[in-house]
Structures are given as structure tokens and as C-alpha cells.
Design a protein around this motif. Structure first.
Motif, short mmCIF file in Angstrom:
data_model
loop_
_atom_site.label_atom_id
_atom_site.label_comp_id
_atom_site.label_asym_id
_atom_site.label_seq_id
_atom_site.Cartn_x
_atom_site.Cartn_y
_atom_site.Cartn_z
N VAL B 141 -3.52 5.50 1.40
CA VAL B 141 -3.49 6.80 2.07
C VAL B 141 -2.20 6.91 2.65
CG1 VAL B 141 -4.48 8.09 3.64
CG2 VAL B 141 -5.89 7.32 1.86
N MET B 143 0.53 5.02 3.30
CA MET B 143 1.54 4.57 2.81
C MET B 143 2.14 5.98 2.05
SD MET B 143 2.04 0.99 1.58
CE MET B 143 1.71 -0.43 2.77
N VAL B 144 1.12 6.45 1.16
CA VAL B 144 1.62 7.68 0.34
C VAL B 144 1.88 9.02 1.22
CG1 VAL B 144 0.61 9.36 -1.34
CG2 VAL B 144 0.15 6.90 -1.84
N ALA B 147 5.11 8.63 2.64
CA ALA B 147 6.62 8.78 1.62
C ALA B 147 6.46 10.05 1.40
CB ALA B 147 5.99 7.99 0.45
N LEU C 27 6.76 11.21 -5.54
CA LEU C 27 7.89 11.24 -4.68
C LEU C 27 8.97 12.01 -5.30
CD1 LEU C 27 8.78 7.34 -3.78
CD2 LEU C 27 7.83 9.23 -2.36
N ILE C 265 10.76 3.75 4.01
CA ILE C 265 10.57 5.48 4.18
C ILE C 265 11.51 6.12 5.06
CG2 ILE C 265 8.92 7.17 4.81
CD1 ILE C 265 6.91 5.05 3.72
N LEU C 277 4.45 0.85 -2.95
CA LEU C 277 3.15 1.52 -3.50
C LEU C 277 2.50 0.86 -4.67
CD1 LEU C 277 4.17 5.10 -3.02
CD2 LEU C 277 2.57 4.28 -1.76
#
Lengths: 332, 295, 305, 329
Positions: B141, B143-144, B147, C27, C265, C277
Motif C-alpha cells: 500500500v 509504496m504504491v 509512487a 505508473l 520515487i 514494487l
């Protein structure tokens, strides 16, 4: 007269609940002799299961147990050390529960669970324990007993599991077996088999059997003596034939009359019923607990009712002078 | 045969008694209520403009930290840009509550729809939903979220959308199993036999019985969303300055932690109190609505 | 059991593919990667050049297929910032994060198991309420804040522990405690809940009716059954710790993949972000796979079902 | 519609499930109902008896339209149930289930539970509905005060009365009672059986009454069908089955009814207790491993339900053989 294997006097169990104290068992007195089957019968919530759990010392931790005495083979269970109680449990007194599906530990094999009490109570070594387990499994009618030992409970049907429970209770050769609704969860054709087995084993090993049930049919067929419970009290007790033929408490009569009987009850002919609801046991009850539902209730019933004793240990908690007749239109 | 075991009056009173007897629930509801009021009426309560920088009044400590240095104009002191800390904390409650509520709504709708559908219809629907849940659980969660916010740009809407799309899993898992249990109850079969349509069964028979569980999960997820927003903002990839997000305030305070450690204490404590109140409210509601047992 | 394992493996594979697709797509759809790479104020021509250079103008499916094909072979591309391949970069940072997560899990278990069991056995006493209270308060604290407080007290004020870096075991003490502290409440609640349920089950009554002493009842009959879901949750928690390492490693400047992810990031180093990821998601998939198999192995009802 | 038209007719109904044994184990077919043909004429009660897993509840669900038969047809009032809309079906057939605790939605009042069928079918105004609900409650022996109560405030027997009221308010052609008394205490069971008998004679209900207890079934049923492992093994007029059961399983079930007669000992059902695995039913007659009368033919050939003597039918090779032997030359 020899010492009864179980002698309970004035047992009471109280459980604190949200709105007071639940007097679940009140003034219960009963005895079981060696080689005798006593059935404790009553409807749900009457305290019959709690009575058997109280004897085994397996009540929920919040419950409070009191009694004048509660002797097992002459030794009072009330002032026993926990250690001494553990020595008796599973050894000289054993219990069979209602739900065979959940009463065995799913994580251990049948063999492990069977031999456990035998080893724990120092009855012999592992080999002897296994031998006894195989012997008893065969005795309770399980084929290929050796193979069953390495199976897990979920691999057995309900009927087989209840047989395993019975074998487990017998591992240490107990003097008393308490069976709490042992056939309620089973199919009707299996029920007869299991009851047969219990009665047979009880004679063979000369044990006392205290069988808790809601089914008067079972009582009539297996009990030597019966204790009828209502609202936490034993309202009537005595030899089975006497109690069924000449019930002295209206509740006993009511229970007998509301059972449908093939070839006797017929379509269109209503069964006997007991009107009203069981009173709440929270707080406590003054006088006869059954009086609100009783067709014979009179003014003295509101006062404490003494226990009357008749012939052959027949006792009842009612002021009626004679046996209660059936109220059915055409009793058989 | 005519007696009702517990008449309606005492029953309601009993429930009220249970609520009042649950002191955690009362405290939590009070605290949460106060914070909500504070957030709604922030412009009237806050003594200063939360954005106004007074460079002469930088890092004034509150009285309970250093009575000598304190300034009565700034009850809780000022930050490194000379902004009133109390006002920023009051306005910060708006951000936390808004993000918590909106995220909970987005994720709650997604998760409940998926979970109830899987639990009620079973079969293929359940297979698909279970797969979605497994897949979602496999995504990290934080990290996503980081990003995506980095690409899409940090703003309140983006944070709500990202967290809402990420935090539905618990709703789905709980609603799925709860619906499965309800679905097998006989009153659902009775409703079907009576001729109720599927939507009517879902809304009339299933949903009302899901609400206690839903409230508990919702409170938990709201707290979770508030914590995550704070973390994202703390890492510089959530709500952007100069908005007074509590997480952002911790991040800003980190720079001066060595000399003025009290700056870090206040926003963290604020998050802590809010999340604690929400969680305790959820737990309390669960305890109060827990089944009373059959007889 | 073999059949179970094979099916579970297949599911893991499908989930793995789905997760990798999402990690890749996220992304691409959440904004224009080319603009993000070039910077907000780059000229349209510059953006186009970057789009061309990174192949961003091709269909997204093609981009994904190519990326996945390379990823399967261990090639995750090159970092835009470091002069290294993404794979090497991640591999060099991974041990730090695994150590951290491992230590965190051990700490979480050391806190939660005893506390959960005791709370369950002493249900509704002050021990139970105290344990639950700690859990509730613990869960309400933002973990980065908890970390900063630790840094302030044990690092700055007392000077007992180093506050950043990953050179010695001392550097891992505070991050691991922080990480473990936040996993402990969930594990504790589950242990407690499981024990409470098991202790009121019929077979525990059977065990007590056999005359077994309390310790045997709890350890042999109860714990064995209550621990099964905890094992599964442990692996889930380990996965969460890998993901949560972003925050903890950033707070303590611990040079693991979490810190790397944050750096990447912030610097728009997208090949690295994608790689991390993917890696963390796959870790999670594998961990749940292992948990399910372990679960099945511990529970005879599944193993021999 | 003529009176000869049966209200319920089952034509060779089969229900197969594919059962997963454990989460990932291979699925296996389970024949829950294996070709059942039965009919219930208007005003009659058919008692369906059998033990757990014999398929009687699955059969009930198919009649209610909650499950679809794999093969065969269910007809109500001559119309195939598969072709009925859900509202039409609801007017024809209504259920009373076993568990009075889970059969009522705990969050609704008794009035709204009993009134739900009327609301769904859009019958009458709110006031008319209220009157009809009150009438229904009176009919099943509840007082008007119960209307505002929630299920948790009622006893098990009272709840079962509510369930009966809900089932009857649409005046269905057929009532399905699936073990309506087996979760109740004996004294309450007697009250509910008396109520059902009373309603039966007053309203002339047609119903399918399912139970595992023959003694309960014979209180209400005009005919009895005995099921074993998905098949009907005996079917006939109640009196005849109760007195002269032809199938050894029916006799075993009858013997298992423990009447409260202390002079009788425990019956010997001679059935053994090895209940077969429904996923791997025995070949030939499914009952043969437990049958005291088993002979070679039973192990290979499944008997068919047919008339051997009297008015009832049995699926038993032994009954057929005995009947043949008794025919006077």
C-alpha cells in the motif's frame, strides 16, 4: 447398603448474568449406585447439563457451585484439592458429551487422544495404552481398530466419533460415567445402537451411569431411576416404572402426555400440552416454580413446597395428594 | 403463550444502559465530537490565520514547555515559519477528517459491493472477487500510494482517490464472510420463497444485519486512512505545503527536532488522539451491538 | 496435499502476473510519465524526445510485455540516477530490509504471543484489559512519529543508539522495535481471539474432563489449534513490514529497499520504483503461498481432507 | 382445475451437486436426490421421513424453487415450477423452516415479518395489511401485542408461530414444513403440532411435512414417504406404513422411535451403524450394507418402488420375494 458411587445433596449453581444472578441449579439431590443408570431429564434450560458439569467440576469459571455435600465413592468433591480432582477426572469418573463432532481435538489423532488419560493417570506404558485403546475400540464396535488409531477425528462420521468418545471414557475403567445428551446429535437409527452399547458396557463393567437427556423415550428405555428437572430443581425422582406409571408432579405428567406415540396418537387428536413459558431463573423463585403453568395450582403453591417421599425412594416436590391423571381425551 | 419475554421498554432501556455502561464508547464519542466541531468551526475558533507567517515570531515554545520564552498570543507556540501552532492544528483536523471520511466512503462502497456480491452470489462472482482481494493484498500500500502520488501530483483529491482504491480489501473480506453466513440463514430462504427480488433481499434482509460489522470496519479503515495520509504527507508525497496536514507538520518539525523537540510532539499527539478515538468508537459500537445470545 | 500445493502454486502464479501488471500500469495511467520524467516545465519537444527514448509512445500492453519478459530474465532495466542496473541496486539493498523485517517480526511475536495467550486465559481481568489497551493505543500512533520519538529519546537525549545508517546491529535496534511494535497488536488480537475461542470449545472441555493439568490443556490442546491462523498472519505481517519499510527506513535513514524506493520515487527513477514494487509484491505472493501450505500442513483437516 | 389434479407432483426429480471435499481437493458428484416421483392431492398431507443427508431438505428446496432440479420436473397445481415467476410461485407454495431462531430477521418487527409477503405482492393498503397481519397472528395463537415485538423477545415456540403466520398469509396452495418442530422442546413441539393439526382441519391445507421422527409425522400425515440416500424406499397411507411397513429401513426407523414405555427395553433395529458415504453410495440397493434381509440380488440390482401388497409401494427385493411367496397358488 453400600456407598453410592455418587451422592449429591442440595447442589446449587449460580451464574452472574447482565441483569442479576441466574439460579440455574437449585437444591438438587441425587444418588447413583454402582451398576445403576440414573437419568436426569428435563427441557432446555432446566439445569440438567449444568448439574453434570458441576459434578465433574467443569462449570464455566464465572459459575458458583454450592452443596451440602457431593460425594464420589464416599469422598467429598467439594473440599478436594484441584490435584486430587484431576486424579479422579478421566480416571474414576469420566464424561461423554453431546457433540461428537466438536468434542475431539482436531489436531491430534484418535490414538493419541485415547491413550492420553491412560498414560496421564499412570495406568501403564504406551504399549499397554495402545493395546487397551484397540481393545476398547473393538468393544464399542469399531472395525479395523488398529487403523483408526492413526486417523484424525474429521475422518470419522458422527456415530463413530461418539463411539470413540465412549471408548475414551472407558480407558481407565471408571466407576462412574456422566453422559450429557450422548445421542442428541446423532441420527435416530444410530441413537438406539449407541444407547444399547452404553447400557451393555455399564452392566459389563458395573459402573454407575448418570445420563442427562431431554427425551423421555430414552429415559423409559434405559434408566433404572429417573430425576425430572424443572427450572433448576428436581421436581420428581424415583424408579422409572413408578414415575412413569404414577407421576406425582404435574410437570412429569405434562411431559409424558405431550410425546407423540405411533399408533396411539392419531391425526386430529391433539397432544397434551404445558401452557405458558418457563419462568426466569434470574433472581430466584419463591414457592413452586411450575405453579404459573399448572392446572392444579392453589394458594399454598406460592409458599415453599416440601419434598414428599413415598415408597421405593419415589420423591416429589408437590402438594397434590395423589398421582396426577392424564389429561388426554383417550389415554391408552 | 401470550407473554413476551422482554417487553420493549426495558429492552430499549437495557440497550441504553449498555451504551452508557461502556465508558470507552462515551469518551471516544465525546472526543471525536469535539474534534469534528473544531474542524467544522475552525475559522471561528482558530486564534490566527494558519498560513500567516510572522518571521519575527519563529519557534516560540508553548507555556508548558518554557514559561519564560512563551508568548501569550500563541497558546501552543509557533512553528519554524512563525505560524501559530494551535491554529494549524485546528485546521489540520479538517484535512485528517476529510481524508478519513472520503477515503472510507470510496473504499467502503467498493469493498462492500464486491464483498456482498461475492458472499451472496458465490460461484464465479466469488472466485473473481477473491482473486481481486488476493491481488490487492499483494500490492504494498504505502509504496504504491507514494509512487502514484509522485506521478499524479500530491493533492487532497489524489490522496483520497489513491487510498480509497487501495483500502477496500478489509471491507470486502469482512462483508464477504458476513454475507455468506447470513445468506445461509433461513430468513433469507423465507424471503426468497415469499417472492422477494434479489435487490429487495440484499437491501431489506442482508444489509441491515451487516451494519454492525460495517461500522466497525469503517471506523478501522477511517483511522487507517488518516494514518496513511499522515505518513504520505510526512514523506513529502501527500498533501502539499502550506496546507496544515498533521503529517506534514511532523515532517517540518523533524528539521528542528534537535533544538526544539516539542514541535514534533503536538501534531503526532493530535493524530494519535483522533485515531484512538475513532478506533475506540468502532470497538465500542461492536461491543454494544454484539448479539445478546439466544435466550 | 500435493494437489493442494499445485493448485495453490497456480493461483500464486496468476496473482503474481496480475500484480506485476498493476505495478507496471499504475505508473502509466496515473499521469504522463514522460512529463513526469522531463519535468513540469520542459518544452513539448523535450517531452516528445523522452517519450521516444523510453518507448513510452508504444501501446502499453507492448511496453508491459517487454518489461515482463526482461523482468523474468532478471533484467529490470537501469536506474536513471545510479550508474547501476535496477536488479543490482535492489539486491545490494535487500539484505538490510530483510534483516529489519525479520527482526521486526521476532520482536512482534515476542510481544504478542505471550501477551495474547495470557490475555485470553485471564479474560476480562485487568491483564486482559491492559493488553488490549496497549494494543489500541499502539495502533493509534503514527509509526513515523513513534520512530522520531525513539530517535529523540534514545538517540539524541540519551545517546544510547545511533539515529541513522545501517552499519552495525545497533542501527537496527530502533527501526526493528518500531516495526515490530506496529505488527504486535494485530498478532496479539488474533492470538487472544483464537485462544479465547479454542478455550471455550468442546474439545478443551473434553481434555479437562480427562483430568489433564491446566498447562497440558493450554499447551497441547489449545495452543496447537489457536496458533494455526497466527502462522498465516505472520507471513502477511512480514509482507506488510517489507512495504512499511519505506516509512521506517526513511525515518532512520536505513539503506534498505524502502529507503531506495523513497529516493527513487522522489527522483522519478521509475525503473527502480517498478522493480521494487514488483519485488515486494512477489515476496508477498510467495509468503502467502508458504503460509497456506504451512497452514494446511499444521491443520490435519486440510492436510488429510 | 379439477380436484383430481394433485397440488404437488414430482416427476423423477434428480439433484446432483458437485462437492468440493476441502478447499482444493477434487470435486465429486453427490446425488442428493436420485429420481423421486411423488404426488400430493389437494387437502392431503404427505409426510416425508428420513435421516440427515437423505435428501429430504433438498427436495423441499426444489419444491420451493430455491434449487433447480438437475433432471425431472416439479409441478404445482399442474404447472411446472420452472415456468413460474417468483411472485406466482410464492402464491402457490410457502415454507416453514426448522430453526425458529434463524428463520426470522432479527432486525424486523413481527408485524413487518408477517406482513412482508403482502408488501412484496403489493396487496392492500397499509391499513388492510395491518388488519390481515393481526388476523393471522390471532389465527396462530399470538396476541396483538406481539406485533410490535422483535424476534429476540419471543420464545422458540412463539417464533415458530410467527413463521407459520408468514407462510399462511398469502393463502398458498401448498405448505412445506421442513422439520418445523425438531429444534423445539417436547412440550413446545406438542403445541406446534396441535396448532398445525388445528389449522389443517380448519383451512384444509395441502402440505408436505418433513421430519426425521415418524411419531411426529404420523400426527399430521395422511400418507408417508420414507427416504434413504436420495431415494424414496417406501410410500403409502400412514396407517399402513405405521403398522405394516414393508421396507426393512422403514421398520428400523419405526423401531427407533423410543416411546416412553418403561416396560419396553431398547429396540434392536438390526441396522448396524455404518452409514454409507453419500459420495460413494453402495452398488445395487443403497441400503444393502445395513439390511438384515440382504441377499445376493440386493448387491447388484437396485430395487424399484412398486406395489407388493396393500396400498403402499416399497423398493425392496425382499418385500417383492415375500409378496410373491404369499400369493395363493
Amino acid at each position: 447398603m453400600t456407598t453410592p458411587v455418587l451422592d449429591v445433596k442440595q447442589l446449587a449453581v449460580q451464574i452472574p448474568v447482565a441483569d442479576g444472578i441466574l439460579h440455574a441449579v437449585r437444591d438438587v439431590t441425587l444418588t447413583v449406585a454402582r451398576g445403576e443408570t440414573l437419568c436426569v431429564v428435563g427441557e432446555s434450560g432446566c439445569g440438567k447439563s449444568l448439574t453434570s458439569l458441576a459434578v465433574m467440576g467443569l462449570l464455566p469459571s464465572s459459575a458458583r457451585r454450592t452443596a451440602a455435600h457431593m460425594r464420589f465413592a464416599g469422598e467429598d468433591l467439594l473440599d478436594m484439592t484441584p490435584r486430587r480432582l484431576r486424579e479422579l477426572r478421566g480416571n474414576r469418573m469420566a464424561m461423554i458429551f453431546q457433540e461428537p463432532m466438536t468434542s475431539l481435538n482436531p489436531a491430534w489423532t484418535i490414538g493419541d487422544q485415547l491413550t492420553e488419560p491412560f498414560l496421564r493417570h499412570g495406568k501403564g506404558n504406551r504399549r499397554e495404552a495402545t493395546d487397551r485403546a484397540v481393545f476398547l475400540l473393538e468393544r464399542v464396535g469399531i472395525a479395523a481398530a488398529g487403523r483408526r488409531l492413526v486417523q484424525y477425528p474429521h475422518e470419522l462420521s458422527g456415530g463413530l466419533r461418539q463411539r470413540v468418545m465412549i471408548a475414551m471414557a472407558l480407558m481407565c475403567g471408571p466407576d462412574l460415567i456422566l453422559a450429557d445428551e450422548p445421542t442428541t446429535a446423532l441420527d435416530v437409527t444410530i441413537q438406539a445402537e449407541i444407547l444399547h452399547l452404553l447400557a451393555e458396557l455399564q452392566q459389563e463393567f458395573g459402573m454407575g451411569l448418570l445420563l442427562v437427556t431431554h427425551d423421555l423415550g430414552i429415559v423409559a428405555r434405559v434408566a433404572h431411576r429417573v430425576a425430572v428437572m424443572y427450572a433448576g430443581e428436581v421436581v420428581e425422582s424415583g424408579p422409572t416404572v413408578t414415575v412413569f406409571d404414577e407421576p406425582r408432579h404435574p410437570y412429569t405428567r405434562g411431559l409424558i402426555d405431550c410425546i407423540p406415540i405411533p399408533a396411539r396418537s392419531r391425526p386430529g387428536v391433539p397432544l397434551g400440552t404445558i401452557p405458558g413459558l418457563v419462568p426466569s431463573l434470574v433472581g430466584g423463585i419463591e414457592g413452586c416454580a411450575f405453579r404459573e403453568r399448572c392446572a392444579f395450582a392453589t394458594e399454598p403453591c406460592a409458599r415453599p413446597v416440601p419434598v414428599v417421599t413415598g415408597a421405593e425412594d419415589h420423591a416429589w416436590r408437590c402438594i397434590l395428594p395423589a398421582a396426577v391423571p392424564s389429561l388426554l381425551e383417550n389415554p391408552a | 403463550m401470550s407473554d413476551i419475554t422482554a417487553p420493549t421498554g426495558p429492552k430499549l432501556r437495557k440497550k441504553r444502559g449498555r451504551i452508557l455502561g461502556n465508558s470507552g464508547l462515551i469518551v471516544a464519542a465525546t472526543v471525536l465530537g469535539l474534534i469534528t466541531l473544531m474542524a467544522i468551526f475552525a475559522p471561528f475558533i482558530a486564534p490566527h490565520d494558519p498560513y500567516a507567517q510572522t518571521l519575527d515570531d519563529r519557534l516560540i515554545p508553548p507555556a508548558f514547555i518554557d514559561a519564560e520564552m512563551a508568548d501569550p498570543r500563541y497558546l501552543l507556540g509557533t512553528d519554524n515559519l512563525g505560524r501559530d501552532y494551535l491554529s494549524r492544528l485546528i485546521y489540520g483536523a479538517r484535512i485528517s477528517l476529510l481524508i478519513g471520511l472520503l477515503t472510507m466512503l470510496v473504499s467502503g462502497v467498493i469493498g462492500t459491493v464486491l464483498g456482498v456480491a461475492a458472499g451472496y452470489f458465490g460461484g464465479r462472482v466469488d472466485t473473481v472477487v477473491s482473486f481481486l482481494i488476493t491481488t490487492r493484498l499483494s500490492l504494498p500500500v504505502v509504496m504504491v500510494a507514494l509512487a502514484v502520488v509522485a506521478v499524479a501530483g500530491g493533492s487532497l483529491q489524489v490522496v483520497v482517490l489513491v487510498l480509497g482504491l487501495l483500502l477496500w480489501d478489509r471491507f470486502a473480506v469482512v462483508m464477504r464472510s458476513a454475507t455468506m453466513q447470513l445468506r445461509n440463514l433461513e430468513y433469507v430462504a423465507a424471503a426468497q420463497s415469499v417472492g422477494c427480488s434479489t435487490p429487495r433481499i440484499l437491501v431489506g434482509e442482508i444489509l441491515p444485519n451487516l451494519i454492525p460489522a460495517l461500522v466497525v470496519v469503517a471506523s478501522y479503515e477511517m483511522a487507517q486512512a488518516i494514518l496513511l495520509e499522515a505518513a504520505l504527507s510526512f514523506l513529502g508525497l501527500g498533501v502539499q505545503p502550506p496546507l496544515p496536514s498533521w503529517g506534514l507538520m511532523v515532517a517540518e518539525a523533524k528539521e528542528v527536532m534537535l533544538f526544539d523537540p516539542w514541535v514534533i510532539l503536538l501534531p503526532g499527539l493530535a493524530i494519535c488522539v483522533l485515531v484512538l478515538a475513532i478506533n475506540m468508537l468502532g470497538d465500542g459500537i461492536r461491543d454494544v451491538t454484539a448479539p445478546e445470545g439466544r435466550s | 496435499m500435493l494437489r493442494f500445493t499445485l493448485r495453490r502454486l497456480l493461483l500464486a502464479l496468476v496473482v503474481g502476473i496480475a500484480v506485476s501488471a498493476i505495478a507496471f500500469m499504475l505508473l502509466r495511467v496515473s499521469g504522463d510519465l514522460a512529463i513526469a520524467l522531463a519535468g513540469e516545465d520542459a518544452s513539448p519537444a523535450e517531452v516528445e524526445r523522452i517519450r521516444e527514448q523510453y518507448g513510452l509512445n508504444r501501446p502499453i500492453i507492448v511496453q508491459y510485455a517487454e518489461w515482463l519478459w526482461r523482468a523474468v530474465q532478471g533484467d529490470l532495466g537501469r536506474s536513471l540516477f545510479y550508474p547501476e542496473s535496477v536488479a543490482n541496486l535492489i539486491m545490494s539493498r535487500l539484505p538490510v530490509t530483510l534483516t529489519l523485517a525479520g527482526l521486526g517480526l521476532v520482536i512482534a511475536l515476542l510481544i504478542s504471543l505471550p501477551l495474547g495467550i495470557i490475555a485470553a486465559l485471564r479474560r476480562n481481568t485487568w491483564v486482559d484489559r491492559g493488553a488490549l489497551g496497549i494494543a489500541v493505543v499502539g495502533q493509534a500512533m503514527p509509526n513515523f512519529w513513534f520512530g522520531l520519538l525513539m530517535i529523540f529519546f534514545f538517540g539524541l537525549s540519551l545517546g544510547w543508539l545511533p539515529i541513522s545508517g545501517s552499519d552495525t546491529w545497533m542501527h537496527f535496534v530502533m527501526p526493528a522495535i518500531t516495526l515490530g511494535w506496529f505488527s504486535a497488536p494485530v498478532l496479539m488480537r488474533l492470538t487472544r481471539g483464537g485462544m479465547v475461542e479454542v478455550m471455550t470449545s468442546d474439545y478443551i472441555r473434553t481434555a479437562r474432563a480427562k483430568g489433564l493439568p491446566g498447562r497440558v490443556v493450554v499447551l497441547k490442546h489449545a495452543l496447537r489449534n489457536a496458533i494455526i491462523p497466527v502462522v498465516a498472519l505472520c507471513s502477511v505481517q512480514f509482507g506488510n513490514m517489507l512495504s512499511g519499510s519505506v516509512i521506517i527506513e526513511t525515518v532512520f535513514a536505513l539503506q534498505g529497499i524502502g529507503y531506495l524506493a523513497w529516493e527513487a520515487i522522489s527522483r522519478r527513477d521509475f525503473p527502480v520504483v517498478q522493480g521494487i514494487l514488483l519485488l515486494v509484491a512477489l515476496f508477498y505472493v510467495i509468503l502467502t503461498l508458504l503460509a497456506d501450505i504451512l497452514n494446511a500442513w499444521l491443520d490435519p483437516r486440510i492436510r488429510r481432507g | 382445475m379439477s380436484d383430481q389434479q394433485p397440488i404437488l407432483e414430482l416427476r423423477n426429480v434428480v439433484k446432483r451437486y458437485s462437492v468440493g471435499r476441502g478447499m482444493f481437493a477434487p470435486k465429486r458428484p453427490l446425488m442428493a436426490v436420485g429420481g423421486v416421483s411423488l404426488s400430493v392431492p389437494r387437502g392431503q398431507v404427505l409426510g416425508l421421513v428420513g435421516e440427515s443427508g437423505c435428501g429430504k431438505s433438498t427436495l423441499a428446496k426444489m419444491v420451493l424453487g430455491l434449487e433447480t432440479p438437475t433432471e425431472g420436473e416439479v409441478l404445482i397445481d399442474g404447472r411446472p415450477i420452472a415456468q413460474l415467476g417468483r411472485l406466482e410461485r410464492a402464491r402457490l407454495v410457502q415454507p416453514v423452516f426448522q430453526d425458529p431462531y434463524s428463520s426470522l430477521n432479527p432486525r424486523k418487527t413481527i408485524a413487518s415479518i408477517v406482513g412482508l409477503p403482502l408488501a412484496v405482492h403489493g396487496e392492500g393498503s397499509a391499513a388492510e395489511r395491518e388488519t390481515r397481519v393481526a388476523e393471522m397472528l390471532a389465527l396462530v395463537g399470538l396476541s396483538p401485542r406481539h406485533a410490535a415485538a422483535y424476534p429476540s423477545q419471543l420464545s422458540g415456540g412463539q417464533r415458530q408461530r410467527v413463521a407459520i403466520a408468514r407462510a399462511l398469509i398469502l393463502k398458498p396452495q401448498l405448505l412445506i414444513c421442513d422439520e418445523p418442530t425438531s429444534a423445539l422442546d417436547v412440550s413446545v413441539q406438542a403445541q406446534i403440532l396441535n396448532l398445525l393439526m388445528d389449522l389443517q382441519s380448519r383451512l384444509g391445507l395441502t402440505s408436505l411435512f418433513i421430519s426425521h421422527n415418524l411419531a411426529v409425522v404420523q400426527m399430521l400425515a395422511t400418507r408417508v414417504a420414507v427416504m434413504y440416500l436420495g431415494r424414496v424406499v417406501e410410500e403409502g397411507p400412514t396407517a399402513e406404513v405405521m403398522v405394516r411397513a414393508q421396507h426393512p429401513y422403514s421398520r428400523g426407523l419405526l423401531a427407533s422411535v423410543l416411546t416412553p414405555d418403561p416396560r419396553l427395553g431398547l429396540p434392536d433395529t438390526r441396522l448396524g451403524s455404518v452409514f454409507p458415504d453419500p459420495l460413494a453410495p453402495p452398488p445395487g440397493c443403497a441400503f444393502h450394507p445395513r439390511c438384515p434381509l440382504v441377499f445376493d440380488r440386493c448387491k447388484v440390482e437396485a430395487p424399484r418402488l412398486r406395489n407388493h401388497q396393500g396400498a403402499s409401494r416399497a423398493a425392496c427385493h425382499a418385500a417383492e420375494r415375500d409378496a410373491a411367496a404369499m400369493i395363493p397358488a
